[in-house]
Enzyme design. Structure first.
Site, short mmCIF file in Angstrom:
data_model
loop_
_atom_site.label_atom_id
_atom_site.label_comp_id
_atom_site.label_asym_id
_atom_site.label_seq_id
_atom_site.Cartn_x
_atom_site.Cartn_y
_atom_site.Cartn_z
N ASP A 1 -16.67 6.28 13.85
CA ASP A 1 -15.49 6.17 12.98
C ASP A 1 -14.97 4.73 12.97
OD1 ASP A 1 -13.18 6.41 11.54
OD2 ASP A 1 -12.35 8.08 12.69
N LYS B 1 -3.95 -0.99 14.03
CA LYS B 1 -3.20 0.06 14.72
C LYS B 1 -3.66 0.18 16.18
CE LYS B 1 -3.65 2.79 11.15
NZ LYS B 1 -3.54 2.11 9.87
N GLU C 1 0.84 -1.21 0.00
CA GLU C 1 0.00 0.00 0.00
C GLU C 1 0.87 1.25 0.00
OE1 GLU C 1 -1.25 2.09 3.08
OE2 GLU C 1 -0.96 0.63 4.68
N1 PSU Z 1 -0.36 1.18 8.52
C1 PSU Z 1 0.71 1.96 8.86
N2 PSU Z 1 0.61 3.30 8.57
C2 PSU Z 1 -0.49 3.83 7.91
C3 PSU Z 1 -1.60 2.99 7.57
C4 PSU Z 1 -1.46 1.67 7.90
O1 PSU Z 1 1.69 1.47 9.43
O2 PSU Z 1 -0.51 5.03 7.64
C5 PSU Z 1 -2.81 3.53 6.82
C6 PSU Z 1 -3.41 2.39 5.98
O3 PSU Z 1 -3.42 2.83 4.64
C7 PSU Z 1 -4.80 2.20 6.49
C8 PSU Z 1 -5.13 3.60 6.89
O4 PSU Z 1 -5.68 1.69 5.53
O5 PSU Z 1 -3.93 4.01 7.57
C9 PSU Z 1 -6.38 3.66 7.74
O6 PSU Z 1 -6.90 4.94 7.71
P1 PSU Z 1 -8.38 5.23 8.25
O7 PSU Z 1 -8.31 4.94 9.72
O8 PSU Z 1 -8.63 6.68 7.93
O9 PSU Z 1 -9.30 4.30 7.51
MN MN Z 2 -11.75 6.76 9.75
#
Ligand code: PSU
Ligand code: MN
Length: 328
Positions: free
Chosen positions: A139, A160, A26
């Site tokens: 969220d 995360k 990604e």
């Molecule tokens: N993993 C990491 N760093 C990141 C992300 C994942 O170590 O920045 C990113 C991924 O692309 C994941 C996104 O899909 O954060 C999630 O964002 P949100 O919570 O806005 O869906």
């Molecule tokens: Mn989000």
């Protein structure tokens, strides 16, 4: 769909056609998850690690309105340095393509595009999930629902740790997304080796993961031929080694501050995850960054081995999605 909407690099297309291992990577972590100029070095290192593992890297992003599967050096550079690069979830793909925008793809957008191209294995850091303020903000990352309907194997260090991890695990169960602990009985905690939550299934080799993928296909019938079909992903939860994790006490203390700061500043939507990751990095003296990068490195290495094992095990499972779809 016009032929140029989704563009596979020559190398990725050839590898898929020959049933050689390919690992999707990604790009949001590069453009929005890591600081400059380290992000470009990490992007290049991750691709090199995939190659060392005997697979072809396919970093995915949208450049000038075309979804690209496999980037060249200048594409990676643009992602890492151009401040105009947006953050694209899968729902953002159509407007980005239609308006000629450029953006980094999150787990949801990357998994969607990878599956459409016939790529079965994907490596990242930590998945998005249910945020701690969910009851108030609703969220929940689009990653979860997309993975519920996309047959791809995602190697990650869990979700995360800024998230509500038990709630995210519950949601994954509800959505029918399988989780394998890799060499662990505990769900990893992204920056931390363990989140403290149990996993139901533990595997100890890439071959075991490949066997689960084959069983998924056997159960699902159409399996890998369905591209982004109606079947769920498989999560391979691979913990960061204990020696490389963030000190758990530092993690808990700084994360509590980060969550307070996020609330006080009224940060919402797509900005929440990058804000929290950045706050942790600054207030741990860079230690969270090192743990994050260590986790991604381990995931990318393991993903290459899983992709190779999956190809060995299924020499006839050609990437029919790539052949049948209007994807180049
Ligand atoms: N993993 C990491 N760093 C990141 C992300 C994942 O170590 O920045 C990113 C991924 O692309 C994941 C996104 O899909 O954060 C999630 O964002 P949100 O919570 O806005 O869906
Ligand atoms: Mn989000």
């Amino acid at each position: 769909m016009p032929e140029t909407t989704v563009v596979l690099s020559e190398e990725v297309r050839e590898a898929l056609t020959a049933n050689r291992p390919v690992v999707a990577l990604e790009s949001t972590i590069i453009a929005h998850g890591l600081p400059r100029p380290r992000n470009l070095a990490v992007a290049e290192e991750l691709e090199a690690l995939v190659r060392e593992g005997g697979a072809v890297p396919a970093t995915i992003a949208v450049l000038d309105g075309a979804a690209r599967i496999g980037l060249d050096k200048s594409g990676l550079e643009r992602l890492a340095t151009d401040p105009g690069v947006r953050k694209l979830g899968h729902r953002d793909l159509a407007p980005a393509l239609a308006t000629g925008a450029s953006g980094a793809t999150t787990v949801s957008a990357t998994a969607f595009l990878a599956a459409r191209a016939g790529i079965r294995v994907f490596a990242t850091g930590g998945l998005g999930g249910v945020h701690r303020e969910w009851a108030h903000t609703q969220d929940e990352s689009a990653d979860l629902r997309l993975l519920a309907r996309t047959r791809i194997t995602v190697v990650c260090a869990g979700v995360k740790s800024i998230l509500d991890v038990p709630a995210t695990l519950q949601r994954l169960e509800t959505l029918g997304v399988g989780i394998l602990g890799y060499g662990t009985e505990h769900f990893p905690g992204f920056y931390l080796t363990s989140s403290g939550e149990p996993v139901d299934w533990t595997v100890r080799s890439p071959q075991e993961v490949a066997a689960v993928m084959r069983a998924q296909d056997a159960l699902g019938g159409s399996g890998s031929g369905s591209g982004a079909g109606a079947e769920a992903a498989l999560i391979v939860a691979n913990p960061v080694p204990e020696a490389e994790q963030l000190d758990p006490e530092v993690h808990d203390r700084v994360l509590a501050e980060a969550l307070d700061a996020c609330r006080e500043r009224g940060i919402t939507g797509q900005a929440v995850t990058p804000f929290l990751l950045e706050y942790l990095m600054r207030h741990t003296g860079g230690a969270s960054l090192e743990a994050n990068i260590a986790a991604v490195r381990g995931n990318v290495r393991l993903a290459a081995r899983i992709a190779a094992a999956a190809c060995d095990a299924a020499p006839t499972a050609a990437p029919t999605a790539a052949a049948a779809d209007p994807v180049r």
